[in-house]
Design an enzyme around this catalytic site. Structure first.
Site, PDB file in Angstrom:
ATOM      1  NE  ARG A 207      47.870  18.427 -13.075  1.00 13.63           N
ATOM      2  CZ  ARG A 207      47.929  17.277 -13.061  1.00 13.63           C
ATOM      3  NH1 ARG A 207      48.950  16.699 -12.736  1.00 13.63           N
ATOM      4  NH2 ARG A 207      46.722  16.615 -12.989  1.00 13.63           N
ATOM      5  N   PRO A 208      46.440  24.831 -10.750  1.00 13.62           N
ATOM      6  CG  PRO A 208      45.785  26.709 -11.741  1.00 13.62           C
ATOM      7  CD  PRO A 208      46.717  25.592 -11.746  1.00 13.62           C
ATOM      8  CB  ILE A 209      41.938  23.458  -7.275  1.00 11.47           C
ATOM      9  CG1 ILE A 209      42.214  24.066  -5.895  1.00 11.47           C
ATOM     10  CG2 ILE A 209      42.972  22.166  -7.510  1.00 11.47           C
ATOM     11  CD1 ILE A 209      42.112  23.514  -4.841  1.00 11.47           C
TER      12      ILE A 209
ATOM     13  CG  LEU B  77      39.023  26.841 -13.715  1.00  6.93           C
ATOM     14  CD1 LEU B  77      39.323  26.199 -14.858  1.00  6.93           C
ATOM     15  CD2 LEU B  77      38.342  28.115 -14.108  1.00  6.93           C
TER      16      LEU B  77
ATOM     17  CG  ASN C 238      43.494   9.905 -15.756  1.00  9.22           C
ATOM     18  OD1 ASN C 238      44.148   9.443 -14.663  1.00  9.22           O
ATOM     19  ND2 ASN C 238      44.215  10.476 -16.621  1.00  9.22           N
TER      20      ASN C 238
ATOM     21  NE  ARG D 138      47.189  18.302 -10.059  1.00 11.43           N
ATOM     22  CZ  ARG D 138      46.789  19.483  -9.402  1.00 11.43           C
ATOM     23  NH1 ARG D 138      47.580  20.077  -8.364  1.00 11.43           N
ATOM     24  NH2 ARG D 138      45.755  20.131  -9.829  1.00 11.43           N
TER      25      ARG D 138
HETATM   26  C1  EPZ Z   1      43.383  15.342 -15.765  1.00  7.82           C
HETATM   27  O1  EPZ Z   1      44.195  16.221 -15.012  1.00  7.82           O
HETATM   28  C2  EPZ Z   1      44.157  14.070 -15.875  1.00  7.82           C
HETATM   29  N1  EPZ Z   1      44.046  13.530 -14.551  1.00  7.82           N
HETATM   30  C3  EPZ Z   1      45.369  14.259 -16.293  1.00  7.82           C
HETATM   31  O2  EPZ Z   1      45.944  13.136 -16.536  1.00  7.82           O
HETATM   32  C4  EPZ Z   1      45.025  14.864 -17.694  1.00  7.82           C
HETATM   33  O3  EPZ Z   1      46.516  15.278 -18.255  1.00  7.82           O
HETATM   34  C5  EPZ Z   1      44.393  16.079 -17.730  1.00  7.82           C
HETATM   35  O4  EPZ Z   1      43.059  15.817 -17.144  1.00  7.82           O
HETATM   36  C6  EPZ Z   1      43.799  16.808 -19.079  1.00  7.82           C
HETATM   37  O5  EPZ Z   1      43.192  15.786 -19.965  1.00  7.82           O
HETATM   38  C7  EPZ Z   1      42.958  12.701 -14.037  1.00  7.82           C
HETATM   39  O6  EPZ Z   1      42.317  12.464 -14.527  1.00  7.82           O
HETATM   40  C8  EPZ Z   1      43.511  12.089 -12.565  1.00  7.82           C
HETATM   41  P1  EPZ Z   1      42.736  19.697 -16.033  1.00  7.82           P
HETATM   42  P2  EPZ Z   1      43.479  17.554 -14.390  1.00  7.82           P
HETATM   43  O7  EPZ Z   1      41.758  20.356 -14.863  1.00  7.82           O
HETATM   44  O8  EPZ Z   1      41.914  17.356 -14.147  1.00  7.82           O
HETATM   45  C9  EPZ Z   1      44.133  24.231 -15.687  1.00  7.82           C
HETATM   46  C10 EPZ Z   1      48.003  11.422 -16.276  1.00  7.82           C
HETATM   47  O9  EPZ Z   1      49.083  11.739 -16.751  1.00  7.82           O
HETATM   48  N2  EPZ Z   1      43.298  24.295 -14.591  1.00  7.82           N
HETATM   49  O10 EPZ Z   1      41.786  19.287 -17.292  1.00  7.82           O
HETATM   50  O11 EPZ Z   1      44.181  18.065 -13.356  1.00  7.82           O
HETATM   51  C11 EPZ Z   1      45.343  23.331 -15.446  1.00  7.82           C
HETATM   52  O12 EPZ Z   1      46.497  23.773 -14.917  1.00  7.82           O
HETATM   53  C12 EPZ Z   1      47.267  12.810 -15.807  1.00  7.82           C
HETATM   54  O13 EPZ Z   1      47.004  10.673 -16.104  1.00  7.82           O
HETATM   55  C13 EPZ Z   1      43.355  25.492 -13.886  1.00  7.82           C
HETATM   56  O14 EPZ Z   1      43.950  26.462 -14.291  1.00  7.82           O
HETATM   57  O15 EPZ Z   1      43.428  18.376 -15.658  1.00  7.82           O
HETATM   58  C14 EPZ Z   1      45.791  22.795 -16.707  1.00  7.82           C
HETATM   59  O16 EPZ Z   1      46.431  23.434 -17.477  1.00  7.82           O
HETATM   60  C15 EPZ Z   1      48.450  14.024 -16.088  1.00  7.82           C
HETATM   61  N3  EPZ Z   1      42.433  25.710 -12.877  1.00  7.82           N
HETATM   62  C16 EPZ Z   1      44.365  22.643 -17.436  1.00  7.82           C
HETATM   63  O17 EPZ Z   1      43.570  23.568 -16.890  1.00  7.82           O
HETATM   64  C17 EPZ Z   1      41.645  24.496 -12.339  1.00  7.82           C
HETATM   65  O18 EPZ Z   1      40.937  24.717 -11.414  1.00  7.82           O
HETATM   66  C18 EPZ Z   1      43.625  21.199 -17.863  1.00  7.82           C
HETATM   67  O19 EPZ Z   1      43.777  20.632 -16.382  1.00  7.82           O
HETATM   68  C19 EPZ Z   1      41.789  23.409 -12.900  1.00  7.82           C
HETATM   69  C20 EPZ Z   1      42.728  23.201 -14.050  1.00  7.82           C
END
Ligand code: EPZ
Length: 421
Positions: free
Chosen positions: A125-127, A129, A23, A96
């Site tokens: 996991r929307p995008i 944000l 990551n 993703r």
């Molecule tokens: C990163 O994912 C990691 N992946 C994940 O690891 C990790 O679980 C996660 O961060 C949390 O620490 C990588 O770094 C490649 P977030 P990411 O954006 O960036 C919501 C693994 O096992 N959200 O911090 O996708 C989202 O749905 C993976 O190695 C929105 O709502 O995580 C989640 O509920 C799995 N809108 C929360 O925020 C957005 O635009 C945290 O997601 C973005 C996210």
């Protein structure tokens, strides 16, 4: 379809080194789009997700060269004029994190067409944000036919407050802001160590970033970045997984080439359960313990308990003494491992965000189980180490996305684990 056969009964002892952090490597590899020329990375783990990232960069026109033999963990990325600005669905749907090419491409070339990632097992996991952040820097964003169409003459610095902590969103914004004009301030930025590693590489390329690792990051845009060389930080989630592997079997295991201070929450919880954990600058050691207490955990953004270690810690709690209440606050559907652990005899009551684990020593017995996502697959392998008899974990391709040679590492500690084709 690869399976993993785990035969229980062995106590794990010895020393094992972690590989580079998936990551941290993924965003850092995408950041190469910000600077034409040759970037060199060391300690890059051999993982499916790294291959997927290299494939996506190649589809854009980059060249990737991985070292051979002893230098197989060195990866060179040569970036020249891109032949396309489109990250195609066929590649993005496999991983993703491909959305992380949006910020750098937009910053460097003023346009990016990136397929929407689609959902994944652990949640929607929307995008949103990520896209709001790009708009805050002046980008025009259009969603059409399953793609994000982004355009920006020149991104303008500004202040972005993330209403929800997002690792990927913070990374995308960081990579967009380094070439924007003016100063960008990120508020409620994610504080994960992987973000610090990304910012350190961006600064090596000539970016001006301060505050990484805190919730306020300030980026002063620069005209140009130049490629550099960087060694990927150790994988804290793999390190935590290996420490739990030693603990769950009552063994004496030292994990080396890691950064224990990135795992304060896990270490605190394992000590609360009764484990003696010794740490130095770059090693963690768990001492043998016959039985341990059940403890509660609540996952949350760094520095609190990492969601990526929730499934592995749950395996440890299934044979603890007492009841552990595990609350998952980051993802809405990250309990797929619960039903599989219950097939092994675990006594768990899953609710929406909470799972109640009634631990009982020696409660598990082997059975065929199915991996559903990356960290769930690790949890099932760990449970298999202590489930009477043998456990067959199917769909083990999930594991290969994020663990380099986990079976080899566990076998080197005395486990009976083998991959079956
Ligand atoms: C990163 O994912 C990691 N992946 C994940 O690891 C990790 O679980 C996660 O961060 C949390 O620490 C990588 O770094 C490649 P977030 P990411 O954006 O960036 C919501 C693994 O096992 N959200 O911090 O996708 C989202 O749905 C993976 O190695 C929105 O709502 O995580 C989640 O509920 C799995 N809108 C929360 O925020 C957005 O635009 C945290 O997601 C973005 C996210």
């Amino acid at each position: 379809m690869d399976k993993m056969l785990v035969i229980s009964g062995n106590v794990l002892n010895g020393t094992v080194a972690t590989s580079g952090a998936k990551n941290a490597a993924l965003p850092i590899l995408f950041s190469t789009l910000l600077a034409e020329g040759e970037h060199t990375f060391d300690n890059v783990p051999l993982l499916k997700d790294i291959d997927s990232t290299a494939d996506l960069l190649k589809s854009l026109g980059c060249e990737t060269v991985r070292g051979q033999g002893d230098s197989q963990h060195t990866l060179k990325i040569k970036v020249s004029k891109l032949k396309t600005f489109e990250a195609h669905y066929d590649l993005v749907r496999k991983m993703r994190a491909s959305i992380l090419c949006l910020g750098p491409m937009l910053a460097k070339y003023g346009e990016a067409t990136v397929s929407l990632p689609g959902g994944c097992a652990i949640g929607t996991r929307p995008i949103d944000l990520h896209l709001d952040a790009m708009k805050a820097l002046g980008a025009e964003i259009e969603l059409r036919d399953g793609y994000v169409f982004a355009k920006a003459k020149k991104l303008q610095g500004g202040t972005v407050l993330f209403e929800k902590t997002t690792v990927g969103g913070t990374e995308n914004l960081l990579m967009a802001a380094v070439l924007a004009s003016g100063v960008t301030t990120i508020e409620n930025a994610a504080k994960e160590p992987e973000i610090v590693d990304l910012a350190n590489y961006l600064n090596k390329m000539g970016a001006k970033i301060v505050g990484q690792g805190t919730s306020v990051i300030k980026i002063t845009g620069v005209e140009k970045l130049t490629p550099a060389r960087h060694s990927i930080m150790p994988d804290r989630i793999e390190a935590g997984t290996l420490l739990i592997a030693g603990a769950i079997t009552g063994g004496d295991v030292t994990v080396t080439k890691c950064q224990p201070h990135d795992l304060d929450a896990l270490i605190m919880k394992m000590r609360e359960a009764g484990f003696k954990i010794d740490i130095t600058e770059d090693t963690m050691r768990v001492h043998p313990l016959k039985t341990w207490k059940a403890v509660d955990i609540i996952t949350a953004p760094h520095p609190l308990f990492p969601t990526d270690l929730q499934a592995q810690f749950m395996a440890l709690m299934t044979i603890a003494e007492g009841t552990s209440v595990i609350t998952e606050t980051v993802f809405e559907n990250r309990f797929m491992h619960v039903n599989e652990l219950m097939r092994l005899g675990a006594d768990i009551t899953p609710k929406t965000q909470v799972a109640v684990v009634r631990g009982k020593p020696k409660a598990l017995s082997g059975a065929p189980v199915m991996a559903t996502d990356l960290r769930a697959s690790a949890s099932l392998v760990l449970a298999g180490l202590v489930a009477k008899g043998s456990t067959e974990v199917s769909r083990i391709y999930h594991l290969d996305r994020g663990y380099e040679n986990l079976e080899g590492k566990l076998v080197s500690l005395g486990a009976q684990v083998q991959r079956m084709h």
